[in-house]
Each structure stands twice: as structure tokens, then as C-alpha cells.
Design a protein around this motif. Structure first.
Motif, short mmCIF file in Angstrom:
data_model
loop_
_atom_site.label_atom_id
_atom_site.label_comp_id
_atom_site.label_asym_id
_atom_site.label_seq_id
_atom_site.Cartn_x
_atom_site.Cartn_y
_atom_site.Cartn_z
N GLN A 73 0.84 -1.20 0.00
CA GLN A 73 0.00 0.00 0.00
C GLN A 73 0.87 1.25 0.00
OE1 GLN A 73 -3.24 -0.27 2.75
NE2 GLN A 73 -3.53 1.94 2.79
N GLY A 74 0.62 2.15 -0.92
CA GLY A 74 1.36 3.41 -0.97
C GLY A 74 0.77 4.44 -0.02
N ASP A 75 1.39 5.64 0.03
CA ASP A 75 1.00 6.66 1.01
C ASP A 75 -0.45 7.09 0.93
OD1 ASP A 75 3.51 6.60 1.96
OD2 ASP A 75 4.24 8.31 0.78
N SER A 76 -1.02 7.12 -0.26
CA SER A 76 -2.41 7.60 -0.34
C SER A 76 -3.37 6.46 -0.68
CB SER A 76 -2.52 8.72 -1.37
OG SER A 76 -2.06 8.26 -2.62
N GLN A 105 -3.00 3.97 -2.61
CA GLN A 105 -2.84 3.32 -3.92
C GLN A 105 -1.90 2.11 -3.81
OE1 GLN A 105 -0.86 5.68 -2.90
NE2 GLN A 105 1.03 5.79 -4.06
N ASP A 107 1.31 0.21 -4.68
CA ASP A 107 2.64 0.62 -5.16
C ASP A 107 3.07 -0.38 -6.24
OD1 ASP A 107 5.33 1.00 -5.55
OD2 ASP A 107 5.88 0.97 -3.42
N LYS A 147 -5.33 -3.66 2.38
CA LYS A 147 -4.61 -3.02 1.27
C LYS A 147 -5.49 -2.95 0.02
CE LYS A 147 -1.66 -5.91 -0.98
NZ LYS A 147 -1.87 -5.96 -2.41
N ARG A 197 -9.16 4.10 -3.60
CA ARG A 197 -8.28 5.06 -4.27
C ARG A 197 -8.51 5.03 -5.80
NH1 ARG A 197 -3.63 8.54 -4.51
NH2 ARG A 197 -3.71 8.76 -6.77
#
Ligand code: UDX
Length: 452
Positions: free
Chosen positions: A88-91, A93, A95, A265, A272
Motif C-alpha cells: 500500500q502506498g502513502d495515499s 494506492q 505501489d 490493502k 483510491r
């Protein structure tokens, strides 16, 4: 067929072993040399029932090999599987750096004069396979023939071999008939249906399936909240609902919320994705919010029982650290989150999990936590017992022994694992989820609208 599987995590390692067991020649590729060496010697990087035996058997039979060199792994491969992580990326999304990085490496190693199918098994948002194709095309030698296929994996940790062998369905998203034919050959012997579709629909199917299951869990958790207030029993409601074949009994177990490496996630990534397409998927935001609140609803029962918010001087016995039973995986484990909350208020913990003690220790450290050697060791002089993971063996506790070990005969069962009548009959104060027990803290709502 000759297969190359890139990534030796859950999906890759189990996939490689099962594909080999089906009679294919499989090479598993991973950049981590130590991990590869361990796997070759029979030491699995994850606890997964039956995996060690399956890997060793197929290595012995000469159908399964491992390497750190992609070129070697891809030599003469009919199918190359991408099975790397999409954290899971910062916002919220997914990765995609590992997936797209691997796509580039695959592109460079495609062989001229051979047709190769590149299959993405990693969970990736809609339209990613088109990016995978572009990346491969941008670096591949001129004239190389390949197709990309989306073939999401639906296995559950702890049951992954069984899930791959007896999958409910296989989803194949592809742009050409030629690619579909190759993948059909791999899965053709399975008795379950094969869903053939386009790339985007296959990608979306995986998120839709996980998000729907997460929705079922959040739904039953909210019904549980209401049951507790209204004096109904969520377990009986779930059974009564679930026997309707349109609903189904599975994934209707109320508890402390879902965790693990997939649901949190993937649900966040779907939310997102919907924003990326300028759509507000409000239901999925509700699913996430309910899941987040569920653990606080559980800990608030503990705070209430121990009158006040500071828990300094209290010790809790915790059974279960993994995000669910049959695994040593603690990723996004709600049990670990609850331990954080309690430790944050000054409590000490005596914890035990049949498989996840070591993973938990390396994540949580030793401050304020004793890692017990068995369930009963965790209970010694604890102020209460918390059941946080649905391991079967915790269902069979010797209640008289538990009573002798605990300082107070108080149990908080976050998974409704124990038998209420037995526990209460043995003289415990029993807190559960979504039903009234002898420890019910709520007060009856006085509303003029409620029937008398
Ligand atoms: C999930 C999907 O089931 C699988 O198809 C997908 O490929 C990956 O994600 P997994 O993460 O291994 O598999 O675990 P799962 O058994 O689905 O459980 C997820 C979480 O939900 C666990 O924390 C579990 O305790 C919780 N859960 C599950 C409930 O709280 N109630 C239920 O009724 C079922």
C-alpha cells in the motif's frame, strides 16, 4: 509446459510448487539469495501447511528449481508469472514499482523466435496490465512475440495449497485468443469454471471479490453492534441469514475486524482507484471505517471493565497474534493493533500464538510483553484473558485450569470462539462480540419508539 515464476512470497512460492506438482517444469526466481537457499534446503520463509513437503517433493522429482538469475529462469519459458508484492502506498494506492520493475526485466530477457505469455498474478489495479505491456514493449528486443495476461490469485493464507488445487474459479483476462489458449492449457484439468475476459475486467474481478468479502465482514460486524444493543445474538443471526444460498454462511463471523496482507490493502486501493476515476465509492469507505472502529469497540469493553482509561499495573493474557488462524503472518493483524492500544495505556501483556510469536517479537519488541511458551503460560497471574485470533486449539481450553491461572476469571473473546454457556457456567465473566453475555456493559436504550 515450462514456467517461470517471479517472486517467492505466498502467491509465487505456492504457485510454483503447485504448478510443478501438476507436472510442469517450473523455475522460481527471487532476488533474495538467502531466501532461495533456504527454500532449496526445505526451510520455508512462511508457515503454510503442506508447503514444505510439496516444495521438497517437486524439487526431488526435478520439476521445481530456484534461481536468483532471471535470464536463467526465463530460458525457454512458455509462461512467465509476475508474483511480486504491491504494497500500500502513502495515499492508499497500490505501489506498482516492483511489478513494473520486473516487467522491464522480463522485457529485456524475452527470447527472439519464441512466443511468451507474461501473466500478472500480483493484485494490480485496473489498467495495470496495459502498463506492464508498454514497459515490456519499450525494452524488449525488436520482433519479440509476447502477450500479457491478468490471472489473479484468490488463495487464502493457511489454506493456499488447497485453494489453488481446488479453486472455485480461474479468471483469465487477455487480449488475444493465442494467450488464452496457453493459459487454458495450464488450468484445463481443473473442474471449476474458467472465466475468460478482457484484461481490465480480470483486474477488477480480484478487487471486487476481496472488497465484497471485506464488506460481508464489516456488515456482520455492524449487525453485531446492533444485536448487542438490542439483545439479539449475531452468531444466530449470521446462521439464519447465511443459510439463504444467495447470502452464504461464510465470511459472516463477527469479531475484531479483518486484517492481513490483502483485505486492508486491496480495499484501500479500490477506494483510491474509484477516486482516480472521479467516482465516490461511498460503500467501500464505510467498510473501511467500520473495520477501523471494530477494534476500538472491543478495547472500550476492556477499559470499561477496568474502570478508567489508564491500565498501568494491569496484565492481560493474549491468545493469538497472527491476523487469523493457521498462519504466522502478523501483517495488519488486529491482534497486534489491540496490543499496541493496551500497551499505550500502560498495560503489560503475556502473549501466545502457536506460530506467530517470533514475528510478533521482532515487530513489537520485548518492552511490556512476555512471549509465553503456551496458552496457559500466557495466563499466569493475568487480570483477564483476551482471545484475538481464531486458532482452533483455543476453542479447547481447559476452563478450570484457566480459572486457576488468571487473577480474575474474566475473558474478552474477540472472535466468539468459546462456548458462552460453558464459559459462564464455569464461573467466568464473559465478554463477547455482538451478543449479550453475563458481562454486558451497555444499558438498554430508552426510546419512546421502542416497543414496550
Ligand atoms: C484473503 C481472501 O480470502 C483471498 O481470496 C485473497 O486471495 C487474499 O485475501 P487471507 O488474507 O489469507 O485471504 O485471509 P481470509 O481468510 O480471507 O481472512 C481475512 C481476515 O478477515 C482475517 O483477519 C480474518 O480473521 C477476518 N475474517 C474472516 C473475519 O473477521 N470474519 C470472517 O467471517 C472471515
Amino acid at each position: 509446459m515450462k514456467l517461470c515464476v517471479i517472486g517467492t512470497g505466498y502467491v509465487g512460492l505456492v504457485g510454483a510448487a503447485v504448478f510443478a506438482d501438476w507436472g510442469n517444469e517450473v523455475v522460481g526466481v527471487d532476488i533474495d539469495e538467502k531466501k532461495i537457499k533456504k527454500i532449496e534446503s526445505g526451510e520455508m520463509p512462511i508457515f503454510e501447511p503442506g508447503l514444505e513437503e510439496l516444495v521438497l517433493e517437486n524439487i526431488k522429482a526435478g520439476r521445481l528449481k530456484f534461481t536468483t538469475k532471471l535470464k536463467e529462469g526465463m530460458k525457454d519459458a512458455d509462461i512467465v508469472f509476475i508474483c511480486v508484492g504491491t504494497p500500500q502506498g502513502d495515499s492508499g494506492q497500490a505501489d506498482l514499482s516492483y511489478v513494473l520493475g520486473v516487467a522491464g526485466e522480463i522485457g529485456k530477457n524475452l527470447q527472439k523466435g519464441r512466443y511468451t505469455v507474461v501473466v500478472t498474478k500480483s493484485t494490480v489495479p485496473v489498467r495495470t496490465n496495459e502498463r506492464v505491456k508498454e514497459v515490456i514493449q519499450s525494452v524488449a528486443p525488436k520482433g519479440v512475440k509476447f502477450d500479457v495476461v491478468s490471472n489473479p490469485e484468490f488463495l487464502r493464507e493457511g489454506y493456499s495449497i488447497e485453494d489453488m488445487q481446488n479453486t472455485d474459479r480461474t479468471v483469465i483476462g487477455a487480449q488475444t485468443e493465442r494467450a488464452k489458449k496457453v493459459i487454458r492449457k495450464l488450468y484445463g484439468h481443473l473442474e471449476s469454471p474458467i472465466v475468460e475476459t478482457d484484461l481490465r475486467s480480470a483486474e477488477m474481478t480480484k478487487y471486487a471479490a476481496n472488497a465484497f468479502l471485506a464488506t460481508k465482514i464489516s456488515f456482520i460486524n455492524e449487525i453485531g453492534q446492533l444485536c448487542e444493543k438490542a439483545g439479539a445474538n449475531v452468531q444466530e443471526v449470521a446462521r439464519g441469514m447465511g443459510l439463504d444460498k444467495r447470502i452464504g454462511t461464510r465470511f459472516l463471523v463477527a469479531g475484531i475486524g479483518y486484517g492481513g496482507s490483502c483485505f486492508p490493502k486491496d480495499v484501500a486501493a479500490l477506494s483510491r482507484t474509484s477516486l482516480d476515476f472521479a467516482y465516490d465509492f461511498s460503500l467501500i469507505r464505510g467498510v473501511m471505517r467500520v473495520n477501523d472502529l471494530q477494534k476500538h469497540s472491543f478495547t472500550s469493553k476492556i477499559y470499561q471493565e477496568f474502570k478508567g482509561e489508564a491500565l498501568g499495573g494491569k496484565t492481560f493474557a493474549v491468545l493469538g497474534l497472527a491476523f487469523k488462524e493457521n498462519t504466522d503472518d502478523i501483517r495488519e493483524s488486529v491482534a497486534i493493533k489491540i496490543i499496541h492500544l493496551l500497551r499505550g495505556r500502560g498495560a503489560s501483556l503475556r502473549v501466545f500464538d502457536p506460530e506467530a510469536n517470533e514475528n510478533a517479537r521482532s515487530y513489537l519488541g520485548d518492552v511490556g510483553i512476555h512471549y509465553a511458551k503456551d496458552a496457559y503460560d500466557a495466563m499466569k497471574d493475568a487480570d483477564a484473558l483476551l482471545v484475538l485470533t481464531e486458532w482452533k486449539e483455543f476453542r479447547e481450553l481447559d476452563l478450570q485450569k484457566v480459572k486457576k491461572l488468571l487473577k480474575n476469571p474474566t475473558i474478552f473473546d474477540g472472535r466468539n470462539l468459546l462456548d458462552q454457556a460453558e464459559v459462564e457456567g464455569a464461573g467466568f465473566k464473559y465478554h463477547a462480540v455482538g451478543k449479550r453475555t453475563n458481562a454486558y456493559h451497555g444499558t438498554d436504550v430508552k426510546s419512546a419508539l421502542l416497543p414496550k
